[in-house]
Motif scaffolding. Sequence first.
Motif, PDB file in Angstrom:
ATOM      1  N   VAL A 292     -11.470 -11.249  15.379  1.00 14.30           N
ATOM      2  CA  VAL A 292     -10.211 -11.198  14.651  1.00 14.30           C
ATOM      3  C   VAL A 292      -9.773  -9.751  14.496  1.00 14.30           C
ATOM      4  N   CYS A 293      -8.539  -9.492  14.837  1.00  9.50           N
ATOM      5  CA  CYS A 293      -7.957  -8.161  14.678  1.00  9.50           C
ATOM      6  C   CYS A 293      -6.684  -8.305  13.836  1.00  9.50           C
ATOM      7  N   VAL A 294      -6.681  -7.698  12.660  1.00  8.84           N
ATOM      8  CA  VAL A 294      -5.554  -7.790  11.732  1.00  8.84           C
ATOM      9  C   VAL A 294      -4.717  -6.526  11.871  1.00  8.84           C
ATOM     10  N   LEU A 295      -3.431  -6.690  12.176  1.00 10.19           N
ATOM     11  CA  LEU A 295      -2.515  -5.568  12.348  1.00 10.19           C
ATOM     12  C   LEU A 295      -1.457  -5.622  11.252  1.00 10.19           C
ATOM     13  N   LEU A 296      -1.319  -4.545  10.507  1.00  8.47           N
ATOM     14  CA  LEU A 296      -0.348  -4.465   9.414  1.00  8.47           C
ATOM     15  C   LEU A 296       0.727  -3.449   9.756  1.00  8.47           C
ATOM     16  N   ASP A 297       1.963  -3.899   9.721  1.00  7.78           N
ATOM     17  CA  ASP A 297       3.108  -3.030   9.994  1.00  7.78           C
ATOM     18  C   ASP A 297       3.345  -2.104   8.796  1.00  7.78           C
ATOM     19  N   CYS A 298       3.240  -0.801   9.028  1.00 10.76           N
ATOM     20  CA  CYS A 298       3.457   0.197   7.970  1.00 10.76           C
ATOM     21  C   CYS A 298       4.626   1.108   8.315  1.00 10.76           C
ATOM     22  N   SER A 299       5.632   0.560   8.995  1.00 12.30           N
ATOM     23  CA  SER A 299       6.786   1.353   9.385  1.00 12.30           C
ATOM     24  C   SER A 299       7.533   1.885   8.171  1.00 12.30           C
ATOM     25  N   ALA A 300       8.184   3.033   8.351  1.00 13.59           N
ATOM     26  CA  ALA A 300       8.860   3.695   7.237  1.00 13.59           C
ATOM     27  C   ALA A 300       9.964   2.834   6.634  1.00 13.59           C
ATOM     28  N   GLY A 301      10.614   2.002   7.451  1.00 14.61           N
ATOM     29  CA  GLY A 301      11.706   1.172   6.947  1.00 14.61           C
ATOM     30  C   GLY A 301      11.271   0.171   5.887  1.00 14.61           C
ATOM     31  N   LEU A 302       9.989  -0.134   5.840  1.00  9.62           N
ATOM     32  CA  LEU A 302       9.498  -1.098   4.855  1.00  9.62           C
ATOM     33  C   LEU A 302       9.448  -0.519   3.454  1.00  9.62           C
ATOM     34  N   ARG A 303       9.699   0.777   3.329  1.00 11.86           N
ATOM     35  CA  ARG A 303       9.802   1.347   1.982  1.00 11.86           C
ATOM     36  C   ARG A 303      10.970   0.751   1.222  1.00 11.86           C
ATOM     37  N   HIS A 304      11.961   0.258   1.950  1.00  7.99           N
ATOM     38  CA  HIS A 304      13.113  -0.382   1.310  1.00  7.99           C
ATOM     39  C   HIS A 304      12.842  -1.839   0.940  1.00  7.99           C
ATOM     40  N   LEU A 305      11.679  -2.343   1.326  1.00  9.96           N
ATOM     41  CA  LEU A 305      11.299  -3.723   1.010  1.00  9.96           C
ATOM     42  C   LEU A 305       9.947  -3.716   0.292  1.00  9.96           C
ATOM     43  N   PRO A 306       9.875  -3.094  -0.894  1.00  3.67           N
ATOM     44  CA  PRO A 306       8.565  -2.942  -1.553  1.00  3.67           C
ATOM     45  C   PRO A 306       7.893  -4.263  -1.882  1.00  3.67           C
ATOM     46  N   ASN A 307       8.666  -5.243  -2.336  1.00  7.91           N
ATOM     47  CA  ASN A 307       8.057  -6.530  -2.680  1.00  7.91           C
ATOM     48  C   ASN A 307       7.526  -7.245  -1.442  1.00  7.91           C
ATOM     49  N   SER A 308       8.291  -7.197  -0.356  1.00  9.65           N
ATOM     50  CA  SER A 308       7.838  -7.826   0.881  1.00  9.65           C
ATOM     51  C   SER A 308       6.606  -7.125   1.434  1.00  9.65           C
ATOM     52  N   PHE A 309       6.563  -5.803   1.308  1.00 12.88           N
ATOM     53  CA  PHE A 309       5.390  -5.077   1.801  1.00 12.88           C
ATOM     54  C   PHE A 309       4.144  -5.451   0.995  1.00 12.88           C
ATOM     55  N   GLU A 310       4.312  -5.670  -0.306  1.00 12.85           N
ATOM     56  CA  GLU A 310       3.166  -6.088  -1.112  1.00 12.85           C
ATOM     57  C   GLU A 310       2.650  -7.448  -0.650  1.00 12.85           C
ATOM     58  N   VAL A 311       3.559  -8.358  -0.314  1.00 10.34           N
ATOM     59  CA  VAL A 311       3.143  -9.665   0.201  1.00 10.34           C
ATOM     60  C   VAL A 311       2.405  -9.497   1.525  1.00 10.34           C
ATOM     61  N   MET A 312       2.869  -8.585   2.369  1.00 14.92           N
ATOM     62  CA  MET A 312       2.203  -8.337   3.644  1.00 14.92           C
ATOM     63  C   MET A 312       0.784  -7.813   3.440  1.00 14.92           C
ATOM     64  N   VAL A 313       0.611  -6.915   2.475  1.00 15.77           N
ATOM     65  CA  VAL A 313      -0.724  -6.370   2.203  1.00 15.77           C
ATOM     66  C   VAL A 313      -1.647  -7.474   1.700  1.00 15.77           C
ATOM     67  N   LYS A 314      -1.138  -8.333   0.814  1.00 13.80           N
ATOM     68  CA  LYS A 314      -1.947  -9.455   0.332  1.00 13.80           C
ATOM     69  C   LYS A 314      -2.301 -10.408   1.476  1.00 13.80           C
ATOM     70  N   ALA A 315      -1.374 -10.586   2.419  1.00 13.08           N
ATOM     71  CA  ALA A 315      -1.661 -11.444   3.578  1.00 13.08           C
ATOM     72  C   ALA A 315      -2.764 -10.830   4.438  1.00 13.08           C
ATOM     73  N   ALA A 316      -2.743  -9.510   4.600  1.00 11.44           N
ATOM     74  CA  ALA A 316      -3.813  -8.839   5.343  1.00 11.44           C
ATOM     75  C   ALA A 316      -5.149  -9.041   4.644  1.00 11.44           C
ATOM     76  N   SER A 317      -5.140  -8.931   3.325  1.00 14.80           N
ATOM     77  CA  SER A 317      -6.362  -9.186   2.567  1.00 14.80           C
ATOM     78  C   SER A 317      -6.838 -10.625   2.761  1.00 14.80           C
ATOM     79  N   GLY A 318      -5.897 -11.571   2.754  1.00 18.36           N
ATOM     80  CA  GLY A 318      -6.269 -12.968   2.956  1.00 18.36           C
ATOM     81  C   GLY A 318      -6.854 -13.223   4.335  1.00 18.36           C
ATOM     82  N   ALA A 319      -6.273 -12.616   5.375  1.00 18.36           N
ATOM     83  CA  ALA A 319      -6.787 -12.801   6.736  1.00 18.36           C
ATOM     84  C   ALA A 319      -8.190 -12.215   6.875  1.00 18.36           C
ATOM     85  N   LEU A 320      -8.419 -11.046   6.273  1.00 21.12           N
ATOM     86  CA  LEU A 320      -9.751 -10.430   6.330  1.00 21.12           C
ATOM     87  C   LEU A 320     -10.785 -11.291   5.601  1.00 21.12           C
ATOM     88  N   HIS A 321     -10.404 -11.826   4.450  1.00 22.01           N
ATOM     89  CA  HIS A 321     -11.327 -12.682   3.706  1.00 22.01           C
ATOM     90  C   HIS A 321     -11.672 -13.937   4.500  1.00 22.01           C
TER      91      HIS A 321
END
Length: 410
Positions: free
Chosen positions: A246-275
């Motif tokens: 399993v390889c988990v890839l998280l998009d950390c592009s600069a444009g996501l700074r304008h979507l802070p809530n969505s980025f938090e959901v993405m980080v939680k999803a990465a945590s869920g995939a790793l778990h």
Amino acid sequence: MTEQSQMQQATPGYHGVKVLAAVLASLCILTVAMTLGLGHLYMMAVATAMVPLLSYSLGKRMLRGLEVRREVADVAWDGQAVAVKVHVHNRSATPKYFLQARDNLPEQAELAEGDGVIPLAVPARGTQTAEYQVRFQRRGRYTLGPMNIRATDPLGMFFFEHRLREQTEVLVLPSPLSLPQMNMIRGATFTAGGLHSAPVRGDSVEFLGIREYVPGDPLRRVDWKHSARHGDLFVRDFERFTQSEVCVLLDCSAGLRHLPNSFEVMVKAASGALHQAYAGGLPFRMLVGLPEVDGLPARCSAERLYECLYRLAEITPRPDFVWADVVAKAVAEEPPGTLLVLITAAADPSLPPLLDACVRKQMQVVLLLPNVPALDRQGGVRDALHDGEFLRALSVPHVNVIPLHPGGGS
């Protein structure tokens, strides 16, 4: 983690109404004494005036000889209550009463219950332990403190405050987002209790199908009857099973700074995939565009899981991050049969060709897309989940698109 400090010089204050009442009482007694000429009332007036001073002296001594120690876990999870213990030790031979302790909390942290004021009464040469609960709303590195210790005099006229300089850091990890559809990936199981295999073209007794010959195919696999019927070379394909990575890839592009809530959901999803990968016994790694993280080989261990979670706790969108390069790196380096978990919110036009390369390399792909709120879609980021053209381009075999929602799983 514990922090300890001795009490130093306190900052005094007073309650004006109580002090004024004591002064007026003394003046009234003095006026009566002067009017009636009663000598004992003079002594009473002086004694009444001395009461606030005596109470002030006692209250000031309440902070002397105290040692305070804070005890809290180094690592916590977002959204969960964390216990903070306060140990107050009295080194003097006199008991300490009328004490209160309260910590200064950072933003995104709140008390789980109560107002955070801890009443204290410490016996002579004794220790009192108190506890309060704090809840961190988001992942990140937080600092608790400084702590305020407040003492009052026996009459409640004066108060004395001291602020501890020591602070305590707590690293808050992203809690795993539930991903119930991850076990529905075709050809690979990715659950805590299921099999961990993915089909890869090769030699086995399991017949997979017939396809056109490509240079490099062994001649022993040529289907001569089928080739003669169609006037071109065709080969028989078989299926072998190898353990998935399993390889988990998280998009950390600069444009996501304008979507802070969505980025938090993405980080939680990465945590869920790793778990899920760890619970299923699958070797896993994470790519976030940082050499110290991307260079770690795939491994299934608690140590590797927390290495990734520690990075996720403080990850932010970065201007030097290029999503297409990270995906291309995974496609080039990961072996066939790998399960790629791509987490992004942007409809990047360079992504579909890279996913086609994944399919040709016989990889499984899961694309996790957050449901970006309507108000946030006005920015410069093309919302992938609501971009019909982008989603149609992803309609290829072995690519599973899963929407993410802030309130829970997919």
